[in-house]
Write a protein that holds these residues in place. Sequence first.
Motif, PDB file in Angstrom:
ATOM      1  N   SER A 179      56.388  23.769  85.864  1.00  0.00           N
ATOM      2  CA  SER A 179      55.635  23.749  87.126  1.00  0.00           C
ATOM      3  C   SER A 179      56.577  23.739  88.315  1.00  0.00           C
ATOM      4  O   SER A 179      56.323  24.409  89.329  1.00  0.00           O
ATOM      5  CB  SER A 179      54.698  22.539  87.164  1.00  0.00           C
ATOM      6  N   ALA A 180      57.679  22.998  88.212  1.00  0.00           N
ATOM      7  CA  ALA A 180      58.650  22.967  89.304  1.00  0.00           C
ATOM      8  C   ALA A 180      59.310  24.326  89.484  1.00  0.00           C
ATOM      9  O   ALA A 180      59.532  24.782  90.624  1.00  0.00           O
ATOM     10  CB  ALA A 180      59.704  21.892  89.037  1.00  0.00           C
ATOM     11  N   LEU A 227      58.025  30.772  93.722  1.00  0.00           N
ATOM     12  CA  LEU A 227      57.058  31.196  94.741  1.00  0.00           C
ATOM     13  C   LEU A 227      57.590  30.930  96.143  1.00  0.00           C
ATOM     14  O   LEU A 227      57.404  31.739  97.060  1.00  0.00           O
ATOM     15  CB  LEU A 227      55.727  30.484  94.528  1.00  0.00           C
ATOM     16  N   GLN A 228      58.274  29.799  96.329  1.00  0.00           N
ATOM     17  CA  GLN A 228      58.833  29.480  97.634  1.00  0.00           C
ATOM     18  C   GLN A 228      59.975  30.418  97.998  1.00  0.00           C
ATOM     19  O   GLN A 228      60.098  30.864  99.148  1.00  0.00           O
ATOM     20  CB  GLN A 228      59.309  28.025  97.649  1.00  0.00           C
ATOM     21  N   SER A 271      60.739  36.735  78.887  1.00  0.00           N
ATOM     22  CA  SER A 271      59.578  36.644  78.001  1.00  0.00           C
ATOM     23  C   SER A 271      59.334  35.207  77.545  1.00  0.00           C
ATOM     24  O   SER A 271      58.299  34.911  76.933  1.00  0.00           O
ATOM     25  CB  SER A 271      59.735  37.560  76.789  1.00  0.00           C
ATOM     26  N   LEU A 272      60.274  34.289  77.845  1.00  0.00           N
ATOM     27  CA  LEU A 272      60.056  32.869  77.593  1.00  0.00           C
ATOM     28  C   LEU A 272      59.267  32.201  78.719  1.00  0.00           C
ATOM     29  O   LEU A 272      58.861  31.044  78.581  1.00  0.00           O
ATOM     30  CB  LEU A 272      61.399  32.154  77.423  1.00  0.00           C
ATOM     31  N   MET A 273      59.060  32.901  79.828  1.00  0.00           N
ATOM     32  CA  MET A 273      58.270  32.343  80.920  1.00  0.00           C
ATOM     33  C   MET A 273      56.813  32.180  80.487  1.00  0.00           C
ATOM     34  O   MET A 273      56.271  33.045  79.787  1.00  0.00           O
ATOM     35  CB  MET A 273      58.309  33.262  82.144  1.00  0.00           C
ATOM     36  N   PRO A 274      56.152  31.126  80.905  1.00  0.00           N
ATOM     37  CA  PRO A 274      54.717  31.043  80.652  1.00  0.00           C
ATOM     38  C   PRO A 274      54.002  32.222  81.312  1.00  0.00           C
ATOM     39  O   PRO A 274      54.302  32.558  82.472  1.00  0.00           O
ATOM     40  CB  PRO A 274      54.313  29.720  81.316  1.00  0.00           C
ATOM     41  N   PRO A 275      53.084  32.872  80.629  1.00  0.00           N
ATOM     42  CA  PRO A 275      52.356  33.973  81.257  1.00  0.00           C
ATOM     43  C   PRO A 275      51.675  33.574  82.570  1.00  0.00           C
ATOM     44  O   PRO A 275      51.539  34.406  83.469  1.00  0.00           O
ATOM     45  CB  PRO A 275      51.333  34.362  80.186  1.00  0.00           C
ATOM     46  N   ALA A 319      51.283  34.264  88.399  1.00  0.00           N
ATOM     47  CA  ALA A 319      51.361  33.687  89.737  1.00  0.00           C
ATOM     48  C   ALA A 319      52.350  34.450  90.612  1.00  0.00           C
ATOM     49  O   ALA A 319      52.084  34.688  91.807  1.00  0.00           O
ATOM     50  CB  ALA A 319      51.756  32.215  89.649  1.00  0.00           C
ATOM     51  N   LEU A 320      53.481  34.850  90.040  1.00  0.00           N
ATOM     52  CA  LEU A 320      54.486  35.582  90.804  1.00  0.00           C
ATOM     53  C   LEU A 320      54.004  36.987  91.158  1.00  0.00           C
ATOM     54  O   LEU A 320      54.220  37.473  92.273  1.00  0.00           O
ATOM     55  CB  LEU A 320      55.792  35.643  90.015  1.00  0.00           C
TER      56      LEU A 320
END
Length: 375
Positions: free
Chosen positions: A47-48, A54-55, A80-84, A89-90
Amino acid sequence: MDAHSQFAEPLLRQDGPLALYIHWPFCVSKCPYCDFNSHVRETIDQSAWCAAMLQDMAHEAALLPHRRIGSIFFGGGTPSLMPPSTVAALIDAAESRWGFEENVEITLEANPSSVESARFADLAAAGVNRVSLGLQALEDEALSFLGRAHDVQEGLAALDIAQDSFARVSFDLIYARPGQTIEGWADELHRALSFGTEHLSLYQLTIEPGTRFATLVARGEIEVVDPDHGAELFELTQRMALAAGLPAYEVSNHARPGRESRHNLTYWRYGDYAGIGPGAHGRRGTLATVRHRKPENWLNSVSRNGHGCQLEDPLTPAERAREALVMGLRLREGIAACPRPAPVPERIRGNPRAGKQPSGLGPIGIHPRRGSHAP
């Protein structure tokens, strides 16, 4: 002038689509040939990291208004390890802040493990429409040598899932490996071309300083391929790919006509691109931008300053011409005329700190001071 005012002046260029590079720096393990900005961490505060990305994007969007995104590339590391949900969101934020060109290209690099391929459908639903799969070899022994976690069977299963999940699929192979014969590479490449993908990235193995392979070469435990043999392998690659309908459009990249990577063409044609995330580089008008490389430093910078930018380096016309020349020479099409550079804002041009530090290597390997490149 405060320490961060050099990062606050927008450049208003409106001469074509903007490319967006997003760097996810984390990997499960470090491959012995890899010199990219990749890191292994036991835990990641997802989450961080999503909020910080995003910032960082919001900061870059404020400096590049009135542009539309033509392509997004999630690189790494292992994105590909990023949460979908983070990928979604990006993508949504990029569309909200800039807007998308029609038929925007959104590429994500992926490893062909079963864990990651299970996410492909969710990544496609998040908006990814092109995947670049790191197969790297079609022989189990070679995959073990390259430090890859998957075997051939797992890799080809991931390729099948990718072709079912995404509109466009590319994959990478590394050749000119120690002991690889002309006949062996011909067989491997013939098999790769039979899978019917629209794009292939075919790289010769290079020994990069600071890698595990560089250490092994120095110890005499790995023998570097003879350059003449490497040239024969390269010529074979060009012939076979062309005959299969995938001509080279760049030194190491092959595609069916019209299916080239639009994002990478932005680099090679010397267009503007924004770079966010640890170690990401960008070209914003006449400025080379560099993000903090170490993940923790980048995260702290975003928390402290609202962005991860470490350096903005004004480029002289001669430097820009050299960059355009070096990048353009990689392309079969050659060098096109560069757009006229926008003026550097006075507050940046007059900053005594500006231009004092090197810009380092960008995601495609160009060094603005030296004109060198990585494969």
